[in-house]
Write a protein that holds these residues in place. Structure first.
Motif, PDB file in Angstrom:
ATOM      1  N   VAL A  32       0.852  -1.191   0.000  1.00 61.85           N
ATOM      2  CA  VAL A  32       0.000   0.000   0.000  1.00 61.85           C
ATOM      3  C   VAL A  32       0.883   1.234   0.000  1.00 61.85           C
ATOM      4  CG1 VAL A  32      -1.897   1.224   1.109  1.00 61.85           C
ATOM      5  CG2 VAL A  32      -1.750  -1.278   1.303  1.00 61.85           C
ATOM      6  N   HIS A  33       0.640   2.114  -0.968  1.00 63.94           N
ATOM      7  CA  HIS A  33       1.347   3.390  -1.031  1.00 63.94           C
ATOM      8  C   HIS A  33       0.612   4.416  -0.176  1.00 63.94           C
ATOM      9  CE1 HIS A  33       4.043   2.921  -4.792  1.00 63.94           C
ATOM     10  NE2 HIS A  33       3.814   1.747  -4.262  1.00 63.94           N
ATOM     11  N   VAL A  34       1.376   5.203   0.559  1.00 61.75           N
ATOM     12  CA  VAL A  34       0.806   6.236   1.419  1.00 61.75           C
ATOM     13  C   VAL A  34       1.509   7.560   1.141  1.00 61.75           C
ATOM     14  CG1 VAL A  34       0.400   7.004   3.776  1.00 61.75           C
ATOM     15  CG2 VAL A  34       0.300   4.580   3.240  1.00 61.75           C
ATOM     16  N   THR A  35       0.708   8.572   0.892  1.00 58.45           N
ATOM     17  CA  THR A  35       1.235   9.931   0.744  1.00 58.45           C
ATOM     18  C   THR A  35       0.815  10.726   1.971  1.00 58.45           C
ATOM     19  OG1 THR A  35       1.011   9.801  -1.658  1.00 58.45           O
ATOM     20  CG2 THR A  35       1.314  11.986  -0.704  1.00 58.45           C
ATOM     21  N   VAL A  36       1.784  11.318   2.666  1.00 61.11           N
ATOM     22  CA  VAL A  36       1.535  12.056   3.901  1.00 61.11           C
ATOM     23  C   VAL A  36       1.616  13.552   3.632  1.00 61.11           C
ATOM     24  CG1 VAL A  36       2.306  12.427   6.279  1.00 61.11           C
ATOM     25  CG2 VAL A  36       2.456  10.140   5.262  1.00 61.11           C
ATOM     26  N   ASP A  37       0.564  14.253   4.015  1.00 54.96           N
ATOM     27  CA  ASP A  37       0.487  15.711   3.827  1.00 54.96           C
ATOM     28  C   ASP A  37       0.782  16.108   2.383  1.00 54.96           C
ATOM     29  OD1 ASP A  37      -0.465  16.474   6.262  1.00 54.96           O
ATOM     30  OD2 ASP A  37       1.472  17.071   7.091  1.00 54.96           O
ATOM     31  N   ARG A  38       0.263  15.313   1.451  1.00 52.51           N
ATOM     32  CA  ARG A  38       0.334  15.583   0.007  1.00 52.51           C
ATOM     33  C   ARG A  38       1.774  15.743  -0.491  1.00 52.51           C
ATOM     34  NH1 ARG A  38      -4.220  18.080   2.043  1.00 52.51           N
ATOM     35  NH2 ARG A  38      -6.179  17.497   0.974  1.00 52.51           N
ATOM     36  N   ALA A  39       2.681  15.030   0.137  1.00 55.47           N
ATOM     37  CA  ALA A  39       4.079  15.051  -0.300  1.00 55.47           C
ATOM     38  C   ALA A  39       4.193  14.465  -1.703  1.00 55.47           C
ATOM     39  CB  ALA A  39       4.946  14.263   0.671  1.00 55.47           C
ATOM     40  N   GLN A  40       5.235  14.846  -2.407  1.00 54.62           N
ATOM     41  CA  GLN A  40       5.430  14.359  -3.776  1.00 54.62           C
ATOM     42  C   GLN A  40       5.754  12.871  -3.789  1.00 54.62           C
ATOM     43  OE1 GLN A  40       8.311  16.584  -5.997  1.00 54.62           O
ATOM     44  NE2 GLN A  40       8.037  15.403  -7.867  1.00 54.62           N
ATOM     45  N   ASP A  41       6.550  12.411  -2.831  1.00 49.14           N
ATOM     46  CA  ASP A  41       6.961  11.007  -2.789  1.00 49.14           C
ATOM     47  C   ASP A  41       6.096  10.222  -1.814  1.00 49.14           C
ATOM     48  OD1 ASP A  41       9.045  11.487  -4.592  1.00 49.14           O
ATOM     49  OD2 ASP A  41      10.401  12.093  -2.978  1.00 49.14           O
ATOM     50  N   ALA A  42       5.747   9.006  -2.208  1.00 46.28           N
ATOM     51  CA  ALA A  42       4.943   8.127  -1.367  1.00 46.28           C
ATOM     52  C   ALA A  42       5.825   7.154  -0.604  1.00 46.28           C
ATOM     53  CB  ALA A  42       3.930   7.370  -2.213  1.00 46.28           C
ATOM     54  N   HIS A  43       5.351   6.724   0.552  1.00 46.99           N
ATOM     55  CA  HIS A  43       5.939   5.621   1.292  1.00 46.99           C
ATOM     56  C   HIS A  43       5.111   4.367   1.000  1.00 46.99           C
ATOM     57  CE1 HIS A  43       8.492   8.300   3.722  1.00 46.99           C
ATOM     58  NE2 HIS A  43       7.436   9.083   3.845  1.00 46.99           N
ATOM     59  N   VAL A  44       5.601   3.221   1.454  1.00 50.67           N
ATOM     60  CA  VAL A  44       4.789   2.009   1.379  1.00 50.67           C
ATOM     61  C   VAL A  44       4.685   1.389   2.768  1.00 50.67           C
ATOM     62  CG1 VAL A  44       5.603   1.565  -0.965  1.00 50.67           C
ATOM     63  CG2 VAL A  44       6.597   0.285   0.937  1.00 50.67           C
ATOM     64  N   PHE A  45       3.612   0.618   2.968  1.00 49.22           N
ATOM     65  CA  PHE A  45       3.552  -0.240   4.139  1.00 49.22           C
ATOM     66  C   PHE A  45       3.034  -1.594   3.709  1.00 49.22           C
ATOM     67  CE2 PHE A  45      -0.766   1.566   4.319  1.00 49.22           C
ATOM     68  CZ  PHE A  45      -1.552   0.462   4.663  1.00 49.22           C
TER      69      PHE A  45
END
Length: 332
Positions: free
Chosen positions: A143-156
């Motif tokens: 699952v990709h997660v974007t925090v505070d509409r950042a350009q780069d996503a994290h995954v979990f």
């Protein structure tokens, strides 16, 4: 028709008619204490199974796995083994997702959430190393997660959240984890029980936004945590879907209703705990709260966007695997 070059003209190390030798990379967190020599176990099984000498790379405080995973990919390895806690596993997976390179894990942390969901031995590193080389291959979602509409996503890989659950992760005492293991999270949970709900706007699969007053919002790719408790009952890690959970205890005894519905595997109509199944979700808060991804605190935020990426990560797990977190039937 081209003819095969004579042996003396060969420039590669692979004999004619044989399969190319494979190589593994071990990415290990050196501060995770274990009575087992993980590096030695990886080298031993690699030699027994005809693999090349493994590439061994240690994580650092400044780089918990991202750069090491990229180094392994650049080396062209066939298998990357992440040996460490949930943070190491998540960072390595973030780099390997959608590359086609196989990943395995040797759980050395406190939570070991992905390992618990995939039936990988959390107290037997030797068995985990053997499964890394000789286990069953599965392809799982991330699952990709974007925090505070950042350009780069994290995954979990397991679960992520904003609010109460993340406050627990950021407030867990490291010294207590060393002494009592996962019970340190219980201590942090009790200390963070008091608090007020936050007005939250949610949207599921692009649908009409709706509002709740919540203490926590969590997205789950699979459901099992420590103690065998399932936060997301019946969640599957390879079904292309994510489970979204909202937590809204009411009054002094509200947490009892939350706990009761958890132990009832989400059944019932109590609004203190609600579940939504989706491919995408968006969460917006009126005030910033703590964020966590697979137990890693990320600071505070007011917005999270989730998107499931199906079949993104090739993963090794033990033979005979039968955990219900995976939809696919186990191989014989």
């Amino acid at each position: 028709m081209p003819t095969e070059a004579p042996p003396e003209a060969r420039t590669d190390a692979t004999p004619a008619g044989s399969s190319p030798r494979r190589r593994a990379a071990l990415i290990i967190n050196p501060i995770k204490a274990t009575d087992v020599d993980v590096v030695g176990a990886v080298r031993r099984i690699a030699e027994e199974d005809g693999w090349d000498e493994p590439l061994v790379i240690e994580t650092t405080a400044d780089d918990p796995g991202h750069g090491q995973a990229r180094e392994a990919l650049d080396a062209g390895v066939d298998l990357v083994i992440a040996a460490g806690g949930d943070g190491t596993v998540r960072c390595v997976a973030e780099e390997l997702a959608e590359t086609g390179t196989m990943m395995a894990l040797v759980p050395l942390g406190t939570g070991n959430l992905l390992a618990r969901n995939l039936d990988i031995a959390v107290d037997n590193p030797d068995a985990a190393v053997e499964a890394a080389f000789r286990g069953t291959e599965r392809t799982i979602d991330v699952v990709h997660v974007t925090v505070d509409r950042a350009q780069d996503a994290h995954v979990f890989l397991v679960m992520a959240g904003i609010g109460y659950d993340a406050a627990i992760m950021s407030d867990t005492r490291d010294d207590l984890k060393d002494k009592v293991g996962w019970l340190a999270y219980v201590d942090a949970g009790l200390r963070n029980l008091p608090g007020k709900p936050t007005r939250t706007t949610l949207s599921v699969d692009g649908g009409k936004p709706f509002e709740r007053r919540l203490r926590s919002v969590m997205g789950g790719n699979c459901g099992k945590i420590m103690g065998g408790l399932e936060i997301f009952p019946g969640a599957k890690i390879d079904d292309g879907l994510m489970d979204l959970m909202t937590v809204a205890p009411k009054g002094a005894l509200g947490w009892l209703a939350v706990a009761g519905k958890l132990f009832a595997r989400g059944k019932g109509k109590d609004p203190s705990l609600e579940y939504f199944q989706c491919r995408t979700a968006e969460v917006t808060l009126r005030e910033p709260l703590e964020v966590q991804l697979d137990g890693d605190p990320l600071g505070q935020a007011t917005h999270m966007a989730f998107e499931v990426k199906p079949d993104s990560l090739r993963l090794r797990m033990p033979l005979g695997y039968k955990d219900p977190a995976v939809v696919s039937e186990p191989l014989p």
